[in-house]
Design an enzyme around this catalytic site. Structure first.
Site, PDB file in Angstrom:
ATOM      1  N   CYS A 173       0.986  -1.416   0.068  1.00  0.00           N
ATOM      2  CA  CYS A 173       0.236   0.013   0.161  1.00  0.00           C
ATOM      3  C   CYS A 173       1.141   1.572  -0.040  1.00  0.00           C
ATOM      4  CB  CYS A 173      -1.188   0.321   0.861  1.00  0.00           C
ATOM      5  SG  CYS A 173      -0.188   0.367   2.243  1.00  0.00           S
ATOM      6  N   ASP A 215      -8.566   3.554   0.450  1.00  0.00           N
ATOM      7  CA  ASP A 215      -7.576   4.003   1.413  1.00  0.00           C
ATOM      8  C   ASP A 215      -8.274   4.649   3.350  1.00  0.00           C
ATOM      9  OD1 ASP A 215      -5.391   5.039   3.669  1.00  0.00           O
ATOM     10  OD2 ASP A 215      -4.113   6.323   2.319  1.00  0.00           O
ATOM     11  N   CYS A 231      -1.781   0.436   7.122  1.00  0.00           N
ATOM     12  CA  CYS A 231      -3.000   0.137   7.311  1.00  0.00           C
ATOM     13  C   CYS A 231      -3.207  -1.003   6.647  1.00  0.00           C
ATOM     14  CB  CYS A 231      -4.412   1.429   7.211  1.00  0.00           C
ATOM     15  SG  CYS A 231      -3.216   3.161   7.643  1.00  0.00           S
ATOM     16  N   ARG A 232      -3.577  -1.035   5.361  1.00  0.00           N
ATOM     17  CA  ARG A 232      -4.063  -2.287   4.407  1.00  0.00           C
ATOM     18  C   ARG A 232      -2.745  -3.112   4.765  1.00  0.00           C
ATOM     19  NH1 ARG A 232      -5.085   2.313  -0.566  1.00  0.00           N
ATOM     20  NH2 ARG A 232      -2.961   2.957   0.355  1.00  0.00           N
ATOM     21  N   SER A 233      -2.092  -2.755   3.758  1.00  0.00           N
ATOM     22  CA  SER A 233      -0.840  -3.473   3.590  1.00  0.00           C
ATOM     23  C   SER A 233      -1.116  -4.387   4.829  1.00  0.00           C
ATOM     24  CB  SER A 233       0.379  -3.118   2.140  1.00  0.00           C
ATOM     25  OG  SER A 233       1.130  -2.892   3.730  1.00  0.00           O
ATOM     26  N   ASN A 266       1.796   1.312   4.354  1.00  0.00           N
ATOM     27  CA  ASN A 266       2.424  -0.045   5.202  1.00  0.00           C
ATOM     28  C   ASN A 266       2.030  -0.093   6.579  1.00  0.00           C
ATOM     29  OD1 ASN A 266       5.243  -2.026   5.625  1.00  0.00           O
ATOM     30  ND2 ASN A 266       3.260  -2.652   5.261  1.00  0.00           N
TER      31      ASN A 266
END
Ligand code: 4NP
Length: 158
Positions: free
Chosen positions: A14, A129, A19-21, A17
Site C-alpha cells: 500500500c 485507504d 493500514c491496508r497492507s 505500510n
C-alpha cells in the site's frame, strides 16, 4: 538474484505500510494457516513515511477484533529486489500500482497486480485507504483484504 520459489511468496503493498497492507498480510497469513498452506508473506509501502513503525492502532485493533495479531509488524518501503523475491506482489490501489510498476526491474519474474483483481466481481477496484476515515473504514478494509486472502488461498491450493 535467481527467482527459485519453492513455496508461494506473497507481498502486499500500500502507500504507508501501516493500514491496508499489514491488514492484508495478517488476513492472508491467518487464512493460509487455516488452510494448512505453507507460504511466505510480507508487506511494504511505496512511500517511506512510516519505515520502522508499527501498524496504525486502528488497523491493529480491527485485526485483533477478528482474531489476528499484526501489532508486531514494522513498516518498510517497497524495493526493486522484491520483484525477484516474491512470486506475487499485490497492491491496494491504482497509485500503488503505478508506483510499483515504476521500479520493477526488466528481468524480474513478478509484476504487480491489484489485490482485488483476485476477487470475482471486484476486478479493477481499489482497496480504499482508511487512513483519514473512521473505525468503519477499517472494517471495510478488513472485509476487502479477507475476501482477497480467501480467493488467493483457493487459487494457490489449485
Ligand atoms: P496505508 O494508509 O497506505 O493503507 O498504510 C496510509 C498510511 C499513511 C499515510 C497515507 C495512507 N500517510 O499519508 O502518512
Amino acid at each position: 538474484m535467481v527467482s527459485r520459489m519453492t513455496e508461494p511468496a506473497v507481498l502486499f503493498v500500500c502507500l504507508g505500510n501501516i493500514c491496508r497492507s499489514p491488514m492484508a498480510e495478517g488476513a492472508f497469513r491467518a487464512e493460509a494457516e487455516r488452510a494448512g498452506l505453507r507460504v511466505t508473506c510480507d508487506s511494504a509501502g511505496t512511500a517511506d513515511y512510516h519505515v520502522g513503525e508499527p501498524p496504525d492502532p486502528r488497523a491493529v485493533q480491527t485485526a485483533r477484533a477478528h482474531g489476528v495479531e499484526i501489532g508486531h509488524l514494522r513498516g518498510r518501503q517497497l524495493v526493486a529486489e522484491d520483484f525477484h523475491r516474491f512470486s506475487h506482489v499485490l497492491v491496494m490501489d491504482h497509485a500503488n500500482l503505478a508506483n510499483a510498476r515504476a521500479i520493477v526491474p526488466a528481468d524480474a519474474p513478478t509484476r504487480p497486480i491489484l489485490l482485488l483483481d483476485l476477487v470475482k466481481g471486484r476486478e479493477g477496484a481499489a482497496v480504499a485507504d482508511p487512513y483519514y476515515g473512521g473505525e468503519e473504514n477499517f472494517e471495510y478494509t478488513w472485509d476487502d483484504v479477507t475476501r482477497a486472502a480467501r480467493a488467493l488461498v483457493t487459487a494457490l491450493r489449485q
